[in-house]
Design an enzyme around this catalytic site. Structure first.
Site, PDB file in Angstrom:
ATOM      1  N   ASP A 135      28.410  38.804  46.579  1.00 22.29           N
ATOM      2  CA  ASP A 135      30.122  39.188  46.729  1.00 22.29           C
ATOM      3  C   ASP A 135      30.889  38.056  46.709  1.00 22.29           C
ATOM      4  O   ASP A 135      30.677  37.699  47.442  1.00 22.29           O
ATOM      5  CB  ASP A 135      30.013  40.239  48.480  1.00 22.29           C
ATOM      6  CG  ASP A 135      31.353  39.980  49.137  1.00 22.29           C
ATOM      7  OD1 ASP A 135      32.190  40.079  48.502  1.00 22.29           O
ATOM      8  OD2 ASP A 135      31.233  40.432  50.006  1.00 22.29           O
ATOM      9  N   LYS A 179      40.118  34.016  44.303  1.00 22.48           N
ATOM     10  CA  LYS A 179      39.854  35.172  43.929  1.00 22.48           C
ATOM     11  C   LYS A 179      41.550  35.296  43.226  1.00 22.48           C
ATOM     12  O   LYS A 179      41.577  36.650  42.681  1.00 22.48           O
ATOM     13  CB  LYS A 179      38.974  36.561  44.668  1.00 22.48           C
ATOM     14  CG  LYS A 179      38.934  37.348  44.802  1.00 22.48           C
ATOM     15  CD  LYS A 179      38.329  37.971  45.818  1.00 22.48           C
ATOM     16  CE  LYS A 179      37.353  39.506  45.034  1.00 22.48           C
ATOM     17  NZ  LYS A 179      36.879  39.864  46.213  1.00 22.48           N
ATOM     18  N   GLU A 198      33.724  46.767  44.974  1.00 19.76           N
ATOM     19  CA  GLU A 198      32.976  46.894  46.506  1.00 19.76           C
ATOM     20  C   GLU A 198      32.923  48.080  47.111  1.00 19.76           C
ATOM     21  O   GLU A 198      32.308  47.714  48.012  1.00 19.76           O
ATOM     22  CB  GLU A 198      34.061  46.166  47.061  1.00 19.76           C
ATOM     23  CG  GLU A 198      34.449  44.672  45.906  1.00 19.76           C
ATOM     24  CD  GLU A 198      35.714  43.278  46.288  1.00 19.76           C
ATOM     25  OE1 GLU A 198      36.105  44.182  47.260  1.00 19.76           O
ATOM     26  OE2 GLU A 198      36.139  42.177  45.827  1.00 19.76           O
ATOM     27  N   ASP A 236      38.533  48.764  54.069  1.00 23.88           N
ATOM     28  CA  ASP A 236      37.896  47.320  53.616  1.00 23.88           C
ATOM     29  C   ASP A 236      39.105  46.182  53.675  1.00 23.88           C
ATOM     30  O   ASP A 236      40.115  46.581  52.936  1.00 23.88           O
ATOM     31  CB  ASP A 236      37.222  47.081  52.120  1.00 23.88           C
ATOM     32  CG  ASP A 236      37.117  46.035  51.885  1.00 23.88           C
ATOM     33  OD1 ASP A 236      36.955  44.942  52.989  1.00 23.88           O
ATOM     34  OD2 ASP A 236      36.665  45.514  51.072  1.00 23.88           O
TER      35      ASP A 236
END
Ligand code: AMP
Length: 596
Positions: A13, A75, A152, A174
């Site tokens: 992850d 990211k 994800e 999330d």
């Protein structure tokens, strides 16, 4: 190198705030430690004073002092044709991400004792092709063959799915440090399809921290006339104190923003110790939660689904540990979200499960120790629209990973109230009296103050099922506690009692007296008319459950009869005892006949 080592595929992850790496070994999912018991690597890269490359905590810790030598949240830049400065050099976002991946790879190799060459890496569902390609390249730069990039929410669903079978639609919510995504997914066996996704990649737990920092800044200004926001060092320390307080507020009703020697004012050192209640904090973050709920509806309509179509809600991301998140989701969507898989680790775990599927390795279920029952207390509240003094207030909810500690605040009702009685229950019913009373104690000698005196009740449950209950008068620190040994096993005993009653009801036998153990340990809970009515209701509900299970196995005509009899019992549950007994007898006879 042996066959098995060649085939090891890890799951990664690669997160905005934190990253994790996991692997399936001997059928079990293992998240690889970063140091000691810590399994989370901050996604931060830096160059130290001596020019050495820092990845993780060391880089994160130096950010406040050396932002020019530190890169965070790379990211967000993945897929952009850009360069970021790190000390005196510039790097592509893929290269910075590769440094994080390389560290994870090294950790895995050291832990497993052999080379790791292949990985499954997760990306947000909304990532474009360019962003996915950049992630793949980052893996290659780190010396990893990226055998698959998966979404994800898909990974999270796999981590949860490994405990369940059958086709389902799930909402994956999330909320991480700096990003929020909600996805609607269709789960069928090992296949997970993302139907729709929505979110805000600038919303997360960091915003919650910022609200607490603002709260502290306002306090410094008001109480001391200090404008602290223009000192980066003070801001960095406030930020750290804010995050610690935020995390504490997930389990406790109050927290203190603490920083010794925060600054010097007129030559005098200033220590910060500012208390904040969960209530105040929740008011600060409510607008953010409301925004996430709007996004949930956008995702649902994107998937062409209604709230009622969602079979389950899965919580992912560290910030979902904030109790307000699950509470608001439950209010909005009418079901309690699942949170039994560690929200920080579940994406990496799912990536490892996907990796094992690709490698053809057998995976067992993701084993987590969770409490099978809800524990809480009773308080004055509202039940069915009416004021009621035994409302059940859950503190530790069913399916919470254990060990766990939770506390909440309650208030005295009368002026000068001298004692409070604490009742502890386990069960799922909104009326505490319908649950199992597992302990009771009194706190005496409270301060002589008006009504509204805060009493903090804390429950700690360990892996052996030992429940520690503490009540503390916040004002004076006066405290009393009890330990309830084997709280979980005790419920098993009760299940036995229930099963015994159920069998008896089926045979229409006389109710035997309850085994002494439970009644003996709950002072004052005698076997009076109210108790026997409650017991009958428990038996009634158990009978209904049994009949509902039987429904799947009987023919159409029998099913109709069964449904009618079940409805009669359900209606009678709200009525008098004689009517309930009669309806239960009919249903029990029918079940007996169907089973014969
Ligand atoms: P993630 O990006 O999923 O690792 O989530 C990181 C975010 O979760 C950060 O903002 C953390 O401060 C936050 N977080 C971690 N633990 C908790 C907790 N117990 N309660 C509230 N927020 C938390």
């Amino acid at each position: 190198m042996s066959e098995t080592t060649v085939e090891t595929i890890v799951g990664i992850d690669l997160g905005t705030t934190n990253s994790e790496i996991a692997v399936v070994r001997a059928g079990r999912v293992e998240v690889i430690p970063v140091s000691g018991t810590v399994r989370i690597l901050p996604s931060v890269v830096g160059v130290g004073n001596d020019g050495a490359l820092l990845v993780g905590d060391a880089a994160r810790n130096q950010y406040a002092v050396h932002p020019e030598r530190t890169v965070r949240s790379i990211k967000r830049r993945m897929g952009e044709d850009t360069r970021v400065a790190l000390s005196d050099k510039e790097y592509a976002p893929q290269e910075i991400s590769a440094m994080i991946l390389r560290r994870l790879k090294d950790l895995a190799q050291a832990h497993l004792g052999h080379d790791v060459k292949k990985a499954v890496i997760t990306v947000p569902a909304f990532f474009s092709d360019a962003q996915r390609q950049a992630t793949r390249e980052a893996g290659e730069i780190a010396g990893l063959e990226v055998v698959r990039i998966i979404n994800e929410p898909t990974a999270a669903a796999l981590a949860y799915e490994s405990r369940h079978q059958g086709a389902r639609k799930a909402l994956v919510y999330d909320l991480g440090g700096g990003t929020f995504d909600v996805s609607v997914v269709n789960l069928e066996g090992d296949v997970v399809e993302v139907l729709a996704s929505h979110g805000n990649n600038h919303l997360g737990g960091d915003d919650f921290d910022r609200k607490l920092v603002d709260f502290a800044l306002a306090h410094l200004k008001e109480a001391h006339g200090i404008e602290a926001s223009n000192s980066p060092a003070v801001m960095a320390r406030l930020q750290r104190a804010a995050e610690a307080a935020k995390i504490a507020l997930s389990d406790r009703p109050f927290a203190t923003l603490t920083e010794e020697y925060l600054l010097e004012h007129d030559g005098v050192p200033l220590h910060l110790a500012l208390e904040v209640s969960r209530e105040q904090y929740e008011a600060m973050i409510e607008p953010y939660i409301a925004e996430t709920l709007d996004a949930v509806h956008v995702a649902l309509s994107g998937a062409g689904l209604a709230v009622a179509d969602i079979d389950e809600i899965l919580l992912v991301g560290g910030a979902t540990r904030t109790p307000l998140v699950a509470r608001r989701l439950e209010e909005e969507l009418g079901q309690q979200p699942r949170a039994e898989v560690d929200p920080d680790l579940c994406v990496a775990m799912g990536a490892a499960i996907q990796a094992a599927l690709i490698a053809g390795t057998q995976t067992r279920t993701v084993l987590v120790d969770v409490t099978p029952y809800t524990f809480g207390t009773s308080a004055l509240g509202e039940l069915n629209g009416e004021s009621y003094e035994h409302c059940f207030v859950p503190l530790i909810r069913k399916n919470t990973p254990i060990p766990v500690s939770k506390s909440d605040v309650f208030f005295t009702v009368f002026d000068g109230q001298h004692t409070v009685e604490v009742n502890v229950y386990q069960g799922e019913e909104p009326d505490a009296l319908d649950n199992i009373a597992i302990g009771r104690f009194t706190v005496e000698g409270l301060s002589k103050v008006p009504a509204g005196n805060p009493i903090v009740l804390g429950l700690s449950l360990d892996v052996n099922g030992i429940l520690e209950v503490t009540a503390r008068e916040k004002k004076s620190g006066l405290e009393r506690s009890i330990t309830i040994g084997n709280a979980i096993a005790r419920f098993e005993q009760d299940k036995l009692d229930e099963a015994r009653s159920r069998v008896q009801a089926l045979f229409g036998a006389q109710q035997e007296s309850a085994p002494a153990s439970l009644a003996d340990e709950v002072p004052g809970d005698g076997d009076g008319p109210a108790v026997s009515a409650r017991r009958l209701a428990v038996e009634g509900r158990a009978l209904v459950e049994k009949a509902e299970r039987a429904l799947e196995k009987v023919g159409t005509q029998d099913a109709e009869d069964l449904v009618d009899a079940v409805e009669d019992v359900k209606d009678a549950l709200a009525g008098d005892e004689a009517a309930l007994k009669a309806a239960m007898d009919t249903l029990a006879d029918l079940l007996y006949y169907l089973e014969a």
